[in-house]
Design an enzyme around this catalytic site. Structure first.
Site, PDB file in Angstrom:
ATOM      1  N   TRP A 140       6.501 -24.866  27.488  1.00 17.48           N
ATOM      2  CA  TRP A 140       5.476 -25.288  26.395  1.00 17.48           C
ATOM      3  C   TRP A 140       4.229 -24.118  26.225  1.00 17.48           C
ATOM      4  O   TRP A 140       3.805 -23.812  25.143  1.00 17.48           O
ATOM      5  CB  TRP A 140       4.488 -26.607  26.623  1.00 17.48           C
ATOM      6  CG  TRP A 140       3.324 -26.790  25.786  1.00 17.48           C
ATOM      7  CD1 TRP A 140       3.404 -27.905  24.640  1.00 17.48           C
ATOM      8  CD2 TRP A 140       2.031 -26.645  25.965  1.00 17.48           C
ATOM      9  NE1 TRP A 140       2.206 -27.874  24.018  1.00 17.48           N
ATOM     10  CE2 TRP A 140       1.178 -27.069  25.026  1.00 17.48           C
ATOM     11  CE3 TRP A 140       1.310 -25.933  26.813  1.00 17.48           C
ATOM     12  CZ2 TRP A 140      -0.008 -27.043  24.661  1.00 17.48           C
ATOM     13  CZ3 TRP A 140      -0.221 -25.590  26.568  1.00 17.48           C
ATOM     14  CH2 TRP A 140      -0.741 -26.187  25.617  1.00 17.48           C
ATOM     15  N   HIS A 141       3.921 -23.325  27.433  1.00 18.13           N
ATOM     16  CA  HIS A 141       2.875 -22.440  27.207  1.00 18.13           C
ATOM     17  C   HIS A 141       3.339 -21.052  26.425  1.00 18.13           C
ATOM     18  O   HIS A 141       2.593 -20.420  26.060  1.00 18.13           O
ATOM     19  CB  HIS A 141       2.447 -21.907  28.665  1.00 18.13           C
ATOM     20  CG  HIS A 141       1.689 -22.968  29.319  1.00 18.13           C
ATOM     21  ND1 HIS A 141       1.895 -24.229  30.100  1.00 18.13           N
ATOM     22  CD2 HIS A 141       0.156 -23.119  29.341  1.00 18.13           C
ATOM     23  CE1 HIS A 141       1.022 -24.842  30.332  1.00 18.13           C
ATOM     24  NE2 HIS A 141      -0.180 -24.034  30.184  1.00 18.13           N
ATOM     25  N   GLY A 142       4.770 -20.995  26.370  1.00 22.74           N
ATOM     26  CA  GLY A 142       5.193 -19.685  25.647  1.00 22.74           C
ATOM     27  C   GLY A 142       6.602 -19.598  25.698  1.00 22.74           C
ATOM     28  O   GLY A 142       7.303 -19.790  26.757  1.00 22.74           O
ATOM     29  N   PHE A 190      -0.914 -20.474  22.561  1.00 18.68           N
ATOM     30  CA  PHE A 190      -0.169 -21.544  22.898  1.00 18.68           C
ATOM     31  C   PHE A 190      -0.124 -22.640  21.844  1.00 18.68           C
ATOM     32  O   PHE A 190       0.750 -23.417  21.760  1.00 18.68           O
ATOM     33  CB  PHE A 190      -0.558 -21.932  24.262  1.00 18.68           C
ATOM     34  CG  PHE A 190      -0.539 -21.066  25.486  1.00 18.68           C
ATOM     35  CD1 PHE A 190       0.523 -19.971  25.250  1.00 18.68           C
ATOM     36  CD2 PHE A 190      -1.449 -20.972  26.516  1.00 18.68           C
ATOM     37  CE1 PHE A 190       0.564 -19.023  26.207  1.00 18.68           C
ATOM     38  CE2 PHE A 190      -1.223 -19.987  27.324  1.00 18.68           C
ATOM     39  CZ  PHE A 190      -0.429 -18.925  27.420  1.00 18.68           C
TER      40      PHE A 190
END
Length: 433
Positions: A276-278, A433
């Site tokens: 989800w962060h990248g 993000f």
């Protein structure tokens, strides 16, 4: 703006259709339509290039040279956050936790409430929508409290995060040949950078919302004072951790299917959280490493051991608590290296550089003498956080019983610190993000 408006209209309409249909099959159709379109947009804008590049690299290892086109597009502002707002809303309606909001304006405010739009916290309809719907009146004490939290958030961002970023970037971007002690210092500086950057933003968002009579979900609860990794994840990015627990971990079966299912589901939510962060394998590795960290407490059933704040009602922790905090912080710093590194290879090279004979040398890097005042300010920051750890934020009660001139002096000291220690401007990390 088009994506934000489209996502808002989609979830508003599908929420009503889910509620109005009595047949389960029709409910599922509208639910999965919303989920599919929302995640489809997220995958295209955020992950398309990652998947195509990874697929091409995988084929090249097998001897096939494939050139897949990439999308030259910017990541839409806040897409990860407002997508999760909408998903939680339609899922809650499907689960009969809430009824759909009929007022389109009020639902739109829930999705796009400006303090949390670009970097959270990730709100729930069950928590935020009732506050939007009811009449609000200005409350002086809440406004003062909100301004105080904004001030503390700005201090964390401008004085600590931005300055730590300058030296962390210098070390990470020139890590080859640096001593182990310097590399360790760079990892520690990044740890404080990302904490003060993100929790600083959350403080500003929560304080701003409080000026409007809105209480947002708490996002941080002094995570670096945690005694184990499970406690750390109850205190770090709380709104995202709880979102994955409620909308991914429990639907996958949670811990009801025995130890193997618990372990499987734990790895899934941590890896998805990293992803989800990248769109980079470094984030996946970061999530996987944190899943490994938490495994002993899952297996031995100690993950719910430290539920209260450390050394509650005391000035200092016990020796055991102190070493537990240091160990947890050390493991967290090690994991942050994967989060910050440009690649998996860079992360492993960086870590191997730390665990070398030069670990015990005095750190040497460009601008070391200029960094000393910032390190002193960071130590002062840690002390303030420690003594304010039982509050919602560190200075919530600091100076509450002082007379007004002394209390205002404290506020002006924080403002002057921002003026004198303002480093080079750094973008909020979680904006990407």
């Amino acid at each position: 703006m088009f994506l934000l408006i489209f996502s808002t209209v989609l979830d508003y309409y599908t929420g009503i259709k889910i509620h109005e249909n009595s047949k389960l099959s029709r409910k599922k159709f509208w639910l999965w339509l919303s989920i599919g379109i929302n995640l489809g947009f997220l995958c295209v804008f955020k992950y398309y290039n990652f998947f195509t590049d990874s697929f091409a690299n995988g084929l090249s290892l097998l001897g096939f040279n494939v050139h897949l086109g990439s999308l030259q597009i910017l990541l839409p502002v806040g897409i990860s956050f407002y997508t999760f707002h909408g998903l939680s809303y339609v899922i809650d309606i499907y689960k009969n936790r809430i009824e759909p909001e009929r007022d389109f304006v009020e639902y739109s405010v829930f999705v796009s409430f400006f303090p949390l739009l670009v970097a959270g916290p990730i709100e729930r309809a069950t928590h935020l929508l009732p506050q939007i719907s009811k009449k609000r009146e200005f409350n002086y004490s809440n406004a003062v409290d909100g301004l105080r939290q904004i001030l503390w958030g700005l201090f964390k961002k401008i004085v600590i995060a931005d300055n730590c970023a300058e030296y962390a970037n210098t070390i990470f971007n020139n890590s080859a040949g640096l001593s182990g002690s310097t590399l360790l210092l760079g990892a520690i500086l990044f740890s404080f950078q990302i904490y003060c950057d993100f929790s600083g933003y959350s403080d500003i968002a929560l304080g701003t919302a409080r000026l409007f009579g809105i209480e947002l979900l708490r996002n941080f609860a002094f995570p670096y004072f945690s005694r184990d990794i499970a406690e750390f994840w109850r205190r770090w990015h709380i709104s995202l951790s709880s979102w994955f627990k409620d909308y991914l971990y429990f639907p996958l079966g949670g811990s009801k299917g025995g130890m193997l299912m618990t372990i499987r589901n734990t790895f899934i939510i941590f890896i998805v959280s990293g992803f989800w962060h990248g769109a980079n394998w470094t984030f996946v590795a970061w999530g996987f490493l944190n899943a490994l960290y938490i495994m002993p407490s899952i297996i031995f059933g100690t993950n719910r051991k430290n539920l209260d704040i450390v050394a509650k009602g005391k000035y200092l922790p016990t020796l055991k608590e102190f070493f537990s905090i240091c160990l947890t912080f050390g493991l967290t710093v090690l994991a942050w290296i994967f989060f910050r590194a440009s690649s998996i290879a860079h992360a492993f090279t960086y870590i191997s550089g730390i665990f070398s004979k030069s670990l015990f040398k005095i750190p040497q890097f460009a601008g070391r003498s200029e960094a000393i005042p910032i390190m002193i300010m960071t130590v002062i920051f840690i002390i303030i956080e420690w003594f304010g750890r039982e509050q919602q934020y560190a200075i919530a009660k600091l100076g509450a019983k002082w007379n007004r001139p002394l209390r205002w002096l404290m506020y002006y000291c924080l403002i002057l610190a921002m003026y004198f220690f303002a480093g080079s401007e750094q973008q909020f990390i979680y904006f990407q993000f």
